[in-house]
Design an enzyme around this catalytic site. Structure first.
Site, PDB file in Angstrom:
ATOM      1  N   HIS A 349       0.789  -1.234   0.000  1.00  0.00           N
ATOM      2  CA  HIS A 349       0.000   0.000   0.000  1.00  0.00           C
ATOM      3  C   HIS A 349       0.815   1.275   0.000  1.00  0.00           C
ATOM      4  O   HIS A 349       0.249   2.365   0.010  1.00  0.00           O
ATOM      5  CB  HIS A 349      -0.920   0.045   1.224  1.00  0.00           C
ATOM      6  CG  HIS A 349      -2.122  -0.824   1.089  1.00  0.00           C
ATOM      7  ND1 HIS A 349      -3.284  -0.382   0.513  1.00  0.00           N
ATOM      8  CD2 HIS A 349      -2.326  -2.124   1.421  1.00  0.00           C
ATOM      9  CE1 HIS A 349      -4.170  -1.367   0.514  1.00  0.00           C
ATOM     10  NE2 HIS A 349      -3.619  -2.438   1.059  1.00  0.00           N
ATOM     11  N   LYS A 535      -8.614  14.149   4.017  1.00  0.00           N
ATOM     12  CA  LYS A 535      -7.721  12.994   4.067  1.00  0.00           C
ATOM     13  C   LYS A 535      -6.825  13.162   5.277  1.00  0.00           C
ATOM     14  O   LYS A 535      -6.825  14.226   5.888  1.00  0.00           O
ATOM     15  CB  LYS A 535      -6.884  12.920   2.783  1.00  0.00           C
ATOM     16  CG  LYS A 535      -6.225  14.269   2.418  1.00  0.00           C
ATOM     17  CD  LYS A 535      -5.559  14.236   1.039  1.00  0.00           C
ATOM     18  CE  LYS A 535      -6.526  14.252  -0.097  1.00  0.00           C
ATOM     19  NZ  LYS A 535      -6.558  12.988  -0.816  1.00  0.00           N
ATOM     20  N   ARG A 536      -6.068  12.135   5.649  1.00  0.00           N
ATOM     21  CA  ARG A 536      -5.143  12.308   6.755  1.00  0.00           C
ATOM     22  C   ARG A 536      -4.188  13.456   6.487  1.00  0.00           C
ATOM     23  O   ARG A 536      -3.891  13.759   5.332  1.00  0.00           O
ATOM     24  CB  ARG A 536      -4.368  11.000   6.999  1.00  0.00           C
ATOM     25  CG  ARG A 536      -5.173   9.953   7.709  1.00  0.00           C
ATOM     26  CD  ARG A 536      -5.699  10.405   9.035  1.00  0.00           C
ATOM     27  NE  ARG A 536      -4.632  10.395  10.031  1.00  0.00           N
ATOM     28  CZ  ARG A 536      -4.489   9.464  10.953  1.00  0.00           C
ATOM     29  NH1 ARG A 536      -5.357   8.471  11.045  1.00  0.00           N
ATOM     30  NH2 ARG A 536      -3.485   9.512  11.815  1.00  0.00           N
ATOM     31  N   LYS A 541       0.793  14.681   1.268  1.00  0.00           N
ATOM     32  CA  LYS A 541      -0.532  14.993   0.707  1.00  0.00           C
ATOM     33  C   LYS A 541      -0.683  16.497   0.430  1.00  0.00           C
ATOM     34  O   LYS A 541      -1.605  16.919  -0.257  1.00  0.00           O
ATOM     35  CB  LYS A 541      -1.637  14.493   1.641  1.00  0.00           C
ATOM     36  CG  LYS A 541      -1.726  12.959   1.715  1.00  0.00           C
ATOM     37  CD  LYS A 541      -2.796  12.521   2.701  1.00  0.00           C
ATOM     38  CE  LYS A 541      -2.889  11.013   2.884  1.00  0.00           C
ATOM     39  NZ  LYS A 541      -3.708  10.351   1.857  1.00  0.00           N
ATOM     40  N   THR A 643      -8.432   7.069  -2.440  1.00  0.00           N
ATOM     41  CA  THR A 643      -9.810   6.640  -2.737  1.00  0.00           C
ATOM     42  C   THR A 643     -10.790   7.792  -2.547  1.00  0.00           C
ATOM     43  O   THR A 643     -11.888   7.751  -3.082  1.00  0.00           O
ATOM     44  CB  THR A 643     -10.254   5.457  -1.840  1.00  0.00           C
ATOM     45  OG1 THR A 643      -9.957   5.765  -0.474  1.00  0.00           O
ATOM     46  CG2 THR A 643      -9.572   4.175  -2.246  1.00  0.00           C
ATOM     47  N   LYS A 647     -14.390   8.824  -4.507  1.00  0.00           N
ATOM     48  CA  LYS A 647     -15.669   9.150  -3.864  1.00  0.00           C
ATOM     49  C   LYS A 647     -16.162  10.521  -4.327  1.00  0.00           C
ATOM     50  O   LYS A 647     -17.357  10.714  -4.568  1.00  0.00           O
ATOM     51  CB  LYS A 647     -15.502   9.187  -2.338  1.00  0.00           C
ATOM     52  CG  LYS A 647     -15.047   7.888  -1.696  1.00  0.00           C
ATOM     53  CD  LYS A 647     -14.631   8.165  -0.239  1.00  0.00           C
ATOM     54  CE  LYS A 647     -13.823   7.029   0.337  1.00  0.00           C
ATOM     55  NZ  LYS A 647     -13.147   7.404   1.597  1.00  0.00           N
TER      56      LYS A 647
END
Ligand SMILES: *Cc1c(COP(=O)(O)O)cnc(C)c1O
Length: 810
Positions: A349, A535-536, A541, A643, A647
């Site tokens: 992952h 998101k985290r 990110k 993901t 969504k």
């Protein structure tokens, strides 16, 4: 028998009376919730038992999906939807004066995961049941789920998530004490010859009782119910007297007390390794015990059992399976190894170096000495097998034990027949970089399985109004068969339909605006662009890239209040790992920037910044349908798949994206004209790594815009961030900006201007939105799990699709 309203209401009242001895009018939401769950459970239990019986009767090959995290969120609505009861319950409740939404809100989120990894496991469980595959989840029943996040003075504060202590508890689980197994940890082990076998003798070992709690996973309209089995650590009755004090008991019970709140990894934590061995050993033991009940020999177990290792946390499955086949079943090493490799498969992952798990040899020896012996023997044979045939350095790089550490990803690849990445770009990187040497050794083992999402939860349940207008065009078949959503494309020039899409989005934005007002006191304009990054919180990110642009916009607006921009509401949701100092500093800076901007009347409310507390599955379900823009702006190569990108597109948001993870495939699906791409490519990022030619300080010195924005972090423009502002400033300048935030900044501004321009043409915007909704069906996890089933596990679907609801008995 099909269920109808009269029968349901009658049964509901009766059950309420049996359980609580009260009438509907006297019941609390909690009592109503509990009663409804009880009816739901007793009805699907009939199908649950039948599913098991069918597996046995047909001697089906079973898959066991091992994951240290499952993040299902709430289950009531999805169970009702999948049983075919959803509308009926809403209507029935209305008739007897109950507000269904208030009852559903009682359920605590089942938050046994951090983020993407756990959510993927939950979406897979839903899809696997809905597609009728014989797949069981295997994980840990944490007494405390992921922490609750609060903001105090702009700082993240973590509170424990005592989900099992809430009034609703976990209504869905069934404790199965009769299926408990004993897990052995610690102590010493000696091998002695006995009847021609080497038998391990354990000394001073600790015995732990592993008790399974089963949660039914109801398939969509197919009367198929799978099992998610979560293990809890207890003290075995036989040795209870050895644990006279609370302190002593805690040693054991702590194993399943807390979920580690880090979404990458904190290696080196003793308790975490115990958790890993605990759920691996409990799961593997119960699989083999079950198999032996129905098979005389074990030497072909791989024909009937597949074990999936979701990320490296369950990688010890390889060694535990070997341990049982060798020590308890007395198979030869060769035979045991052959069956193990055929049984195991592994999903990688992440490529983040710090998240590739390793354990110190002494620590593994302390937790389970026999497992270390077996891992060492696997390693030894691996090296011996390759010696002379392969480059010595390659062998050194790929062996499981080196540098005093056990490399879990190596164990997982060597001990399994399949290794997959979670998006094409990620799988390519595994082959060319992260696991390159293994790809040289075992090219046939590598394959890609791009992640997916459950359309039932993320569209049907989260966005019922959108689902309803889709029904008007396509009928209801798309609900069963995701691919049909594609047909929406033909309404691309249907102005009426495009307008309906806009109306649905507006309604969802109004609802979210209300929630924002309730929770933060800030008023936002539902006609502004809702720009969402959820998101985290992680440096890679790049929430920071978003923040820097917000600061720039603010400075521009201060200078020129008449600046013609489309009003925007920036919406964040993100938890930081409690030990991740830098991420928490970013949270503080976003919160202080938000406070400054939201209270500055001179900018006339043209921008607002909202950071909602405690991002979790339920909050995601409320934010996503209201999003216009989906921020997917990680440094290229760092996000394995993502993901939330899927969504959000499914709900009609347009994506601002780097060429990273599944964004690449989203772009392929919707076409370059229907997504806002910007930033460095993976190749460019890697070139910088190689030639060290990136000097972020140059951008600060030579780019006036960047200079001004970064100065705002340290010159008091944004109040109350003296320490955090400097920390971030330094990371972006003197520490050379690991994630190329400054490098991508200008291109990010360019693409965001394009977003504004596009939004001014509402028809074009709705057309782009429509294509995104239509094409999102390619990312249905129903499709993803079919590929896992046929290409990795070799199992077949055993349920009929076809609109069969779960009915009588209640
Ligand atoms: C989907 C989801 C994630 C994963 O988000 P990414 O942007 O893919 O990292 C994390 N947390 C929750 C609650 C989610 O629903």
């Amino acid at each position: 028998m099909e269920l109808d309203k009269t029968l349901f209401i009658e049964s509901f009242k009766k059950r309420l009376s049996q359980k609580y001895a009260i009438d509907v009018s006297d019941a609390t939401n909690s009592e109503l919730y509990d009663t409804l769950c009880s009816l739901v459970k007793s009805s699907y239990s009939v199908s649950w038992r039948q599913t098991w019986k069918d597996y046995l009767k047909e001697n089906e090959k079973q898959v066991y999906y091992f994951s240290i995290e499952f993040l299902p969120g709430k289950l009531l609505k999805s169970n009702l939807l999948n049983m075919g009861w959803y509308q009926l319950v809403i209507d029935s409740f209305k008739e007897i004066g109950i507000d269904f939404e208030q009852v559903a809100a009682v359920e605590p989120d089942m938050a046994l995961g951090n983020g993407g990894l756990g959510r993927l496991a939950a979406d897979f469980m839903d899809s696997l049941a809905s597609e009728g595959y014989p797949v069981n989840g295997n994980g840990i029943r944490y007494r405390y789920g992921l922490f609750k996040q609060r903001f105090v003075n702009g700082y993240q504060v973590e509170l424990p998530d005592e989900w099992l202590k809430t009034a609703a508890g976990n209504a869905w689980e069934i404790r199965r004490a009769s299926k408990a197994v004993t897990v052995t940890m610690g102590g010493h082990v000696e091998l002695v010859q006995k009847n021609g076998y080497l038998e391990p003798i354990y000394k001073d070992a600790t015995l732990i009782k592993a008790v399974p709690y089963d949660v039914g996973i109801v398939g969509y309209h197919n009367q198929h119910v799978n099992t998610l089995r979560l293990w809890s650590a207890e003290i075995p009755e036989a040795v209870e007297s050895c644990y006279p004090t609370i302190e002593a008991r805690r040693q054991i019970e702590d194993i399943t007390t807390v979920l580690y709140p880090d979404d990458s990894n904190e290696a080196g934590r003793r308790l975490r390794l115990k958790q890993e061995y605990f759920f691996v050993s409990a799961g593997v033991q119960s699989i083999i015990r079950h198999y032996k009940k129905y098979h005389e020999t074990i030497d072909q177990i791989s024909q009937r059992v597949a074990i999936h290792i979701n990320d490296t946390h369950p990688a010890m499955c390889v060694a535990e399976f070997m341990r049982i086949l060798l020590d308890e079943e007395h198979l030869s090493w060769e035979k045991a190894w052959e069956q193990t490799v055929k049984t195991m498969s592994y999903t990688n992952h992440t490529i983040m170096a710090e998240a590739l798990e390793t354990w110190d040899i002494p620590l593994l020896n302390e937790i389970q000495p026999r497992i270390l012996q077996i891992v060492a023997e696997i390693d030894h044979r691996f090296v011996a097998h390759l010696a002379g045939k392969m480059d010595g350095q390659l062998i050194e790089r790929t062996r499981i034990i080196s540098g005093g550490k056990v490399h879990m990803a190596h164990l997982a690849v060597i001990g399994s027949h399949s290794t997959n990445g979670v998006a094409q770009l990620h799988t390519d990187l595994l082959k060319s970089d992260v696991l390159r040497d293994f790809y040289t050794l075992y090219p046939e083992r590598f394959n890609n399985k791009t992640n997916g999402i459950a359309l039932r939860r993320w569209l049907q349940l989260a966005n019922p109004e959108l689902a309803a207008i889709i029904d008007q065009k396509l009928g209801r078949n798309w609900r069963q068969n995701a691919c049909q959503l594609q047909q929406l494309q033909q309404y691309n020039t249907d102005e009426q339909f495009l307008k309906k899409l806009a109306v649905v989005k507006l309604h969802n934005k109004q609802r979210l605006a209300k929630l924002i007002e309730e929770r933060t006191g800030v008023t936002v304009d539902p006609t502004a662009i809702f720009d969402v990054q959820i998101k985290r919180l992680h440096a890679y990110k790049r929430q920071l890239l978003n923040l820097l642009r917000i600061i720039k916009l603010y400075l521009d607006l201060k200078e020129n209040p008449d600046l013609a921009i489309v009003p925007r509401v920036f919406i964040f949701g993100a938890k930081a790992a409690p030990s991740y100092h830098y991420a928490k500093s970013i949270i503080k800076c976003i919160n202080e920037t938000a406070a400054l901007i939201n209270h500055d009347s001179t900018i006339q409310g043209k921008i607002k910044v909202i950071f909602l507390e405690n991002y979790d599955v339920s909050l995601a379900e409320q934010i996503i349908p209201a999003a216009d823009i989906s921020e997917q702006i990680s440094t290229a190569s760092k996000e394995a798949s993502g993901t939330s990108n899927m969504k959000l597109m499914l709900n009609g948001a347009l994506t601002v994206a780097t060429l990273d993870g599944a964004n690449v495939e989203i772009k392929e699906q919707v076409g370059a004209d229907n997504i806002f791409m910007f930033g460095l490519t993976k190749q460019e990022v890697y070139r910088y790594y190689q030639d060290h030619s990136y000097h972020s300080l140059d951008y600060y010195h030579h780019n006036l815009v960047i200079h001004r924005v970064l100065d705002a972090l340290i010159d008091g423009t944004i109040p109350n961030i003296a320490a955090e502002g400097h920390e971030i400033f330094d990371s972006l300048t003197y520490l050379n900006d690991d994630y190329f935030v400054l490098r991508d900044f200008e291109d990010y501004l360019r693409i965001q201007d394009q977003v504004d321009e596009t939004y001014r043409d509402q028809k074009k915007w709705q057309q782009m939105s429509l294509i995104n909704i239509a094409k999102a069906c390619h990312f249905s996890s129903d499709i993803t799990v079919k590929k896992y089933a046929s290409e990795i596990w070799q199992v077949r679907s055993v349920a009929q699709k076809g609109g069969v609801n779960i009915g009588y008995p209640l």
